[in-house]
Design an enzyme around this catalytic site. Sequence first.
Site, mmCIF file in Angstrom:
data_model
loop_
_atom_site.group_PDB
_atom_site.id
_atom_site.type_symbol
_atom_site.label_atom_id
_atom_site.label_comp_id
_atom_site.label_asym_id
_atom_site.label_seq_id
_atom_site.Cartn_x
_atom_site.Cartn_y
_atom_site.Cartn_z
ATOM 1 N N GLY B 13 2.629 -6.749 -3.025
ATOM 2 C CA GLY B 13 2.575 -5.414 -2.421
ATOM 3 C C GLY B 13 3.820 -4.601 -2.757
ATOM 4 N N ARG B 100 7.965 -7.104 16.732
ATOM 5 C CA ARG B 100 9.145 -6.284 17.008
ATOM 6 C C ARG B 100 9.494 -6.140 18.482
ATOM 7 N NH1 ARG B 100 7.319 -1.529 12.929
ATOM 8 N NH2 ARG B 100 7.795 -2.570 10.962
ATOM 9 N N CYS B 129 10.237 1.615 9.434
ATOM 10 C CA CYS B 129 11.051 2.282 8.405
ATOM 11 C C CYS B 129 11.762 3.535 8.907
ATOM 12 C CB CYS B 129 10.199 2.620 7.197
ATOM 13 S SG CYS B 129 8.691 3.519 7.579
ATOM 14 N N LYS B 213 7.193 4.000 18.007
ATOM 15 C CA LYS B 213 8.091 2.971 17.454
ATOM 16 C C LYS B 213 9.537 3.461 17.532
ATOM 17 C CE LYS B 213 4.654 1.098 14.231
ATOM 18 N NZ LYS B 213 4.131 1.230 12.856
ATOM 19 N N HIS B 242 11.986 8.765 3.140
ATOM 20 C CA HIS B 242 11.676 9.519 4.350
ATOM 21 C C HIS B 242 12.860 10.433 4.686
ATOM 22 C CE1 HIS B 242 8.270 7.065 4.780
ATOM 23 N NE2 HIS B 242 8.583 6.327 5.820
#
Lengths: 338, 338
Positions: B13, B100, B129, B213, B242
């Site tokens: 990936g 998480r 991220c 998140k 980002h």
Amino acid sequence: MKEYCVAVTGALGAVGQEMLSILESRQFPIKKLKLLDIAENVGKTVKFCGKEVSVELSEPNAFKEVDIALFAVSDNVSKKLAPEAVKNGAIVIDNSSTWRMDPEVPLVVPEVNPEVLRQHKGIIANPNCSTIIAMVPLKPLHEFAGLKRIIASTYQAVSGAGIAGIGELKDQSRNVLDNKPIAPKVFAHQIAFNLIPHIDYFEENAYTHEEMKMFREGRKILGLPELMVNCTCARVPVVRSHSESITIETERPITPDQAREVLNKAPGLKVVDRPENNEYPMPVDTANQDLIFVGRIREDISSTGNGLTFWCCGDQVRKGAALNAVQIAETIIKMELI
Amino acid sequence: MKEYCVAVTGALGAVGQEMLSILESRQFPIKKLKLLDIAENVGKTVKFCGKEVSVELSEPNAFKEVDIALFAVSDNVSKKLAPEAVKNGAIVIDNSSTWRMDPEVPLVVPEVNPEVLRQHKGIIANPNCSTIIAMVPLKPLHEFAGLKRIIASTYQAVSGAGIAGIGELKDQSRNVLDNKPIAPKVFAHQIAFNLIPHIDYFEENAYTHEEMKMFREGRKILGLPELMVNCTCARVPVVRSHSESITIETERPITPDQAREVLNKAPGLKVVDRPENNEYPMPVDTANQDLIFVGRIREDISSTGNGLTFWCCGDQVRKGAALNAVQIAETIIKMELI
């Protein structure tokens, strides 16, 4: 119905062209249309309501018979030419930023503060595009809950920089996809597949002039000289329609349901807020139409007071510029101020 | 120096590939490398340090000799496989969101909270991220001024949705430029020349899971269970990196100059904040490198308390995922927790 002599100054630019298209589609009561532009465009023709209209030179005498002059020109040109047009009898609706903060000049979003048009002395200013897009939903929310603070981050399309901005995005995108070199001209940096957190010049407080427009023009339009405004403006690789992520703090509580109800009833808006169906405002859906779309309406979960967060999109060439100017002209007629 | 048997799970990936490239470039002390992936990828080979390595099936027994397993797989796969890998003796550093918020699992950004690694019980979670990218600058600002509130709007690249996301942006962009039809598959809507204010699923409070998140993981990473966080996440037509527009409220005053000084000294950051030279963080400049760039640092002029506003960008495939995971592995070794 009375008809008017209307001039479009800067007729061949992105906003000028859009003004013509809007005048035509809204059947604005035009007796005579004058297209004005710089010397190199004189003699070119533009089709309007099925007839070819020739571009004339934009200079003071051109306004002698004009009732309403829509200005889509640079700050410098407007600074010189708008007072001359007024002297020659025209009402100027100006899209540049030159006159916006002049205390003698009304700064108008027709859905928000049409009443200030009564004080006009010939020049009426059309606000900054991202400011207009924010004001349309903020006004009804303010009326309901009392606006204290705005924190906005914008996602601004390249057409804010005119036709050349669109060309640069498209050309650069193709070159990047083809692994060919690019050479930014309109924007300070590559815009294809990139973001530029910089629109207009930097002021001394490290905010850009564009960001301070939301602060200063927002206060003036809403008539709230104490309103606290924090704005971050970024250029994004979108052709048309600005988007804004906005968080507000209000005097009184307002729930997301109340906000949706208030926004649903307010003019110039469409509530698009059905996340369960993947429905929320997006630039591609708001381009080439008149409404500001509002969605992602939710409680500001970081607020210790009354906070609301939402997302809105609007076509900044239309509602953010050309349409708003034409709506101002329509409002002047309706209020019998001409 | 001691060397380890390292497995990369989900090796083919986008994040898995990046993990391999980072392990190689950082000369991670590898005795044996195992590439694990789904059945259809078994037998494919990947070059690592000049040698072809064959992909093996990702299943519990594959972890028997593994010391450190870097997981770049879906939530579902991680949920089943990570405990099995731990049972077989591996320390799992997991990039999914499954573990998480588990109170037993450390959630770690090595520059921010390496100390919690001491409590690990086999699984260590790599944060979201956009959360990682915000945490790196927020930690030193918190240490200086005490963080009370975060208001963030993100501008997230398509590579957050993997290799397929990149392909969809590129293919769609070309089709839009050529006036050909497009059919969104990876994203809910057109992403080329558009924005989608929707990443991950919508929760009951109308925030997306991605936005929550930042709220939940941010609190856990910073060890601030009362921290107020408001986040809006939008997908933008950018390939990689980002960007985030962040406004914070702090306990104690912090000037922009103090913030720059603090950020300049902190690990993992590069202050790029010379607006007079058109220098500020941008996605194209932060792609394929390790640091979070911070700029547009200025006073929050809407704040009645202590407020600061800034803009940051980081490569979410590297620091937002693969690099952070490898750094966690390096930190475990350095802290002698393995």
